[in-house]
Design a protein around this motif. Structure first.
Motif, PDB file in Angstrom:
ATOM      1  N   ASN A 182       0.850  -1.191   0.000  1.00  0.00           N
ATOM      2  CA  ASN A 182       0.000   0.000   0.000  1.00  0.00           C
ATOM      3  C   ASN A 182       0.883   1.237   0.000  1.00  0.00           C
ATOM      4  OD1 ASN A 182      -2.116  -1.817   0.219  1.00  0.00           O
ATOM      5  ND2 ASN A 182      -2.362  -1.522   2.414  1.00  0.00           N
ATOM      6  N   MET A 183       0.530   2.194  -0.857  1.00  0.00           N
ATOM      7  CA  MET A 183       1.415   3.337  -1.038  1.00  0.00           C
ATOM      8  C   MET A 183       0.613   4.597  -1.364  1.00  0.00           C
ATOM      9  SD  MET A 183       4.549   3.664  -3.788  1.00  0.00           S
ATOM     10  CE  MET A 183       5.394   2.297  -3.009  1.00  0.00           C
ATOM     11  N   TRP A 184       1.045   5.709  -0.771  1.00  0.00           N
ATOM     12  CA  TRP A 184       0.482   7.001  -1.142  1.00  0.00           C
ATOM     13  C   TRP A 184       1.176   7.503  -2.416  1.00  0.00           C
ATOM     14  CZ3 TRP A 184      -3.753   9.258   0.702  1.00  0.00           C
ATOM     15  CH2 TRP A 184      -4.215   8.883   1.962  1.00  0.00           C
ATOM     16  N   MET A 185       0.387   8.080  -3.296  1.00  0.00           N
ATOM     17  CA  MET A 185       0.950   8.627  -4.528  1.00  0.00           C
ATOM     18  C   MET A 185       0.381  10.018  -4.785  1.00  0.00           C
ATOM     19  SD  MET A 185      -0.941   6.298  -7.428  1.00  0.00           S
ATOM     20  CE  MET A 185       0.012   7.126  -8.711  1.00  0.00           C
ATOM     21  N   GLN A 186       1.120  10.796  -5.529  1.00  0.00           N
ATOM     22  CA  GLN A 186       0.728  12.156  -5.865  1.00  0.00           C
ATOM     23  C   GLN A 186       0.462  12.232  -7.366  1.00  0.00           C
ATOM     24  OE1 GLN A 186       4.054  14.500  -4.554  1.00  0.00           O
ATOM     25  NE2 GLN A 186       3.901  13.799  -2.419  1.00  0.00           N
ATOM     26  N   VAL A 187      -0.754  12.612  -7.730  1.00  0.00           N
ATOM     27  CA  VAL A 187      -1.120  12.756  -9.138  1.00  0.00           C
ATOM     28  C   VAL A 187      -1.000  14.228  -9.500  1.00  0.00           C
ATOM     29  CG1 VAL A 187      -2.857  12.343 -10.900  1.00  0.00           C
ATOM     30  CG2 VAL A 187      -2.696  10.806  -8.919  1.00  0.00           C
ATOM     31  N   MET A 195      -9.905  17.841  -9.248  1.00  0.00           N
ATOM     32  CA  MET A 195      -9.405  17.477  -7.919  1.00  0.00           C
ATOM     33  C   MET A 195     -10.567  16.984  -7.051  1.00  0.00           C
ATOM     34  SD  MET A 195      -6.329  17.480  -6.474  1.00  0.00           S
ATOM     35  CE  MET A 195      -5.385  18.832  -7.198  1.00  0.00           C
ATOM     36  N   SER A 196     -11.123  15.835  -7.413  1.00  0.00           N
ATOM     37  CA  SER A 196     -12.277  15.297  -6.697  1.00  0.00           C
ATOM     38  C   SER A 196     -12.053  13.827  -6.359  1.00  0.00           C
ATOM     39  CB  SER A 196     -13.547  15.450  -7.532  1.00  0.00           C
ATOM     40  OG  SER A 196     -13.512  14.579  -8.649  1.00  0.00           O
ATOM     41  N   GLU A 197     -12.807  13.328  -5.388  1.00  0.00           N
ATOM     42  CA  GLU A 197     -12.656  11.936  -4.976  1.00  0.00           C
ATOM     43  C   GLU A 197     -13.094  10.976  -6.075  1.00  0.00           C
ATOM     44  OE1 GLU A 197     -13.679   8.996  -1.185  1.00  0.00           O
ATOM     45  OE2 GLU A 197     -14.282  11.112  -1.165  1.00  0.00           O
ATOM     46  N   VAL A 198     -14.101  11.373  -6.857  1.00  0.00           N
ATOM     47  CA  VAL A 198     -14.557  10.521  -7.963  1.00  0.00           C
ATOM     48  C   VAL A 198     -13.423  10.296  -8.960  1.00  0.00           C
ATOM     49  CG1 VAL A 198     -16.125  10.377  -9.931  1.00  0.00           C
ATOM     50  CG2 VAL A 198     -16.966  11.222  -7.726  1.00  0.00           C
ATOM     51  N   ASN A 203      -5.475  17.084   2.139  1.00  0.00           N
ATOM     52  CA  ASN A 203      -4.511  17.628   1.186  1.00  0.00           C
ATOM     53  C   ASN A 203      -5.205  18.161  -0.064  1.00  0.00           C
ATOM     54  OD1 ASN A 203      -1.577  17.651  -0.123  1.00  0.00           O
ATOM     55  ND2 ASN A 203      -2.932  16.648  -1.581  1.00  0.00           N
ATOM     56  N   ASN A 204      -6.166  17.404  -0.559  1.00  0.00           N
ATOM     57  CA  ASN A 204      -6.755  17.719  -1.851  1.00  0.00           C
ATOM     58  C   ASN A 204      -7.746  18.880  -1.801  1.00  0.00           C
ATOM     59  OD1 ASN A 204      -5.267  15.523  -2.673  1.00  0.00           O
ATOM     60  ND2 ASN A 204      -6.995  14.108  -2.628  1.00  0.00           N
ATOM     61  N   SER A 205      -8.152  19.295  -0.604  1.00  0.00           N
ATOM     62  CA  SER A 205      -9.088  20.409  -0.490  1.00  0.00           C
ATOM     63  C   SER A 205      -8.397  21.721  -0.131  1.00  0.00           C
ATOM     64  CB  SER A 205     -10.150  20.093   0.574  1.00  0.00           C
ATOM     65  OG  SER A 205      -9.546  19.922   1.851  1.00  0.00           O
ATOM     66  N   SER A 206      -7.090  21.676   0.097  1.00  0.00           N
ATOM     67  CA  SER A 206      -6.367  22.890   0.478  1.00  0.00           C
ATOM     68  C   SER A 206      -6.132  23.790  -0.726  1.00  0.00           C
ATOM     69  CB  SER A 206      -5.024  22.523   1.117  1.00  0.00           C
ATOM     70  OG  SER A 206      -4.218  21.816   0.185  1.00  0.00           O
ATOM     71  N   GLY A 259      -4.186  26.168  -3.300  1.00  0.00           N
ATOM     72  CA  GLY A 259      -2.847  26.135  -3.859  1.00  0.00           C
ATOM     73  C   GLY A 259      -2.251  24.750  -3.957  1.00  0.00           C
ATOM     74  N   ARG A 260      -3.073  23.740  -3.873  1.00  0.00           N
ATOM     75  CA  ARG A 260      -2.562  22.365  -3.953  1.00  0.00           C
ATOM     76  C   ARG A 260      -1.968  22.107  -5.333  1.00  0.00           C
ATOM     77  NH1 ARG A 260      -7.858  22.978  -4.124  1.00  0.00           N
ATOM     78  NH2 ARG A 260      -9.144  21.899  -5.675  1.00  0.00           N
ATOM     79  N   GLU A 261      -0.865  21.376  -5.352  1.00  0.00           N
ATOM     80  CA  GLU A 261      -0.170  21.114  -6.606  1.00  0.00           C
ATOM     81  C   GLU A 261      -0.459  19.714  -7.143  1.00  0.00           C
ATOM     82  OE1 GLU A 261       3.924  21.774  -5.864  1.00  0.00           O
ATOM     83  OE2 GLU A 261       3.712  23.936  -5.545  1.00  0.00           O
ATOM     84  N   PHE A 262      -1.034  18.862  -6.320  1.00  0.00           N
ATOM     85  CA  PHE A 262      -1.290  17.498  -6.756  1.00  0.00           C
ATOM     86  C   PHE A 262      -2.422  16.887  -5.932  1.00  0.00           C
ATOM     87  CE2 PHE A 262       2.196  17.587  -3.643  1.00  0.00           C
ATOM     88  CZ  PHE A 262       1.661  16.785  -2.634  1.00  0.00           C
ATOM     89  N   MET A 263      -3.016  15.834  -6.480  1.00  0.00           N
ATOM     90  CA  MET A 263      -3.987  15.030  -5.745  1.00  0.00           C
ATOM     91  C   MET A 263      -3.244  13.902  -5.043  1.00  0.00           C
ATOM     92  SD  MET A 263      -7.004  12.550  -7.219  1.00  0.00           S
ATOM     93  CE  MET A 263      -8.062  13.866  -7.822  1.00  0.00           C
ATOM     94  N   ARG A 264      -3.599  13.646  -3.805  1.00  0.00           N
ATOM     95  CA  ARG A 264      -2.930  12.606  -3.033  1.00  0.00           C
ATOM     96  C   ARG A 264      -3.918  11.465  -2.775  1.00  0.00           C
ATOM     97  NH1 ARG A 264      -1.395  11.724   2.648  1.00  0.00           N
ATOM     98  NH2 ARG A 264       0.695  10.798   2.707  1.00  0.00           N
ATOM     99  N   ILE A 265      -3.575  10.264  -3.250  1.00  0.00           N
ATOM    100  CA  ILE A 265      -4.426   9.087  -3.067  1.00  0.00           C
ATOM    101  C   ILE A 265      -3.569   7.903  -2.622  1.00  0.00           C
ATOM    102  CG2 ILE A 265      -6.253   9.741  -4.693  1.00  0.00           C
ATOM    103  CD1 ILE A 265      -4.884   8.078  -6.818  1.00  0.00           C
TER     104      ILE A 265
END
Length: 268
Positions: free
Chosen positions: A126-131, A139-142, A161-164, A166-172
């Motif tokens: 399991n790993m966190w990744m930045q899109v 930038m939505s959960e869907v 992270n994804n709702s802040s 100036g975010r530069e990426f989506m984190r999933i």
């Protein structure tokens, strides 16, 4: 003499293999006292290099810092049993990965009831990744679920992270099969038909092969690389897939490493 001949005739009629293969059947009279591996995790490191077991024990214990300690035992070459002494310690380690030692990633799994640790499949991490490079409005959960299931198997969406601004990426968070090459990008299409290529970075990504994209080895042991090294080969993976790492110094001995029979263990 006749009686000995009779005995020989009897022995000739015996089939020891049939007797050995005739199984004992145990039913309700066998009392099973729960899962003996309830607080254990089995794991292996994704490397063909030898692991310095003593150094690994100190490193992992110090990084995890379990409140009640951890015992680490090598069950067989390359397969390790991590025994915790409190459920919350084990849950924190399983949720907080991926972990690595000497840049080799650790594949871990809980042990199902009735299963032997050596028989548990160890193919997923399991790993966190930045899109990155997502267009406005994506930038939505869907969208995150679709992208997560493309890169691996979607597990979690980091809404904080994804709702802040100036975010530069989506984190999933995704579940990756280490038998497959790392995916690097994905083309998406906007409503107006414009196509956009999004890229990704993997957090805490250990060593992997820049030639074939596999997590299980580096180029030093890659058959594709070794077969084509004289002709030259294009590397389609690289260190740019790694999100910036966070490093910390490791002391010579960990206060959280616990011996198996040490009932008086304290963190001090």
């Amino acid at each position: 003499m006749a009686r000995y001949n009779d005995l020989n005739d009897q022995f000739d009629g015996l089939n020891i293999e049939d007797e050995e293969n005739s199984a004992f059947v145990f039913g309700d009279e066998l009392q099973i006292e729960g899962n003996q591996y309830e607080l254990c995790v089995v794991g292996r490191f994704l490397t063909v290099r030898n692991i310095n077991v003593n150094a690994m024990k100190t490193k992992m214990a110090d990084v995890w810092r379990p409140a009640m300690g951890v015992n680490i035992k090598e069950l067989e070459p390359g397969i390790f049993l991590f025994q915790f002494y409190h459920k919350e310690d084990m849950k924190w380690v399983l949720k907080g990965g991926p972990w690595s030692f000497d840049n080799a990633m650790l594949v871990m799994s809980e042990i199902p009831d009735g299963e032997e640790p050596q028989n548990v499949p160890l193919w997923h991490v399991n790993m966190w990744m930045q899109v990155c490079d997502l267009p406005s409005g994506f930038m939505s959960e869907v969208v995150g679920k679709h992208l997560g299931d493309f890169f691996g198997e979607f597990l979690e969406y980091d809404s904080k992270n994804n709702s802040s601004l100036g975010r530069e990426f989506m984190r999933i968070k995704v579940r990756l099969d280490v038998r497959k090459a790392l995916k690097r990008k994905k083309k998406i299409t906007k409503k107006n038909g414009v196509e956009v290529m999004v890229s990704c970075k993997y957090e805490r990504l250990g060593e992997f092969c820049f030639t074939c994209g596999m997590l299980t080895h580096t180029e030093r042991y890659c058959r594709k690389f070794l077969s084509n090294v004289s002709e030259g080969i294009t590397k389609e993976w690289g260190s740019w897939l790694r999100a910036p790492p966070r490093r910390a110094g490791i002391p010579a001995k960990s206060r959280w490493l616990r011996e198996e029979d040490d009932k008086d263990w304290e963190t001090g």
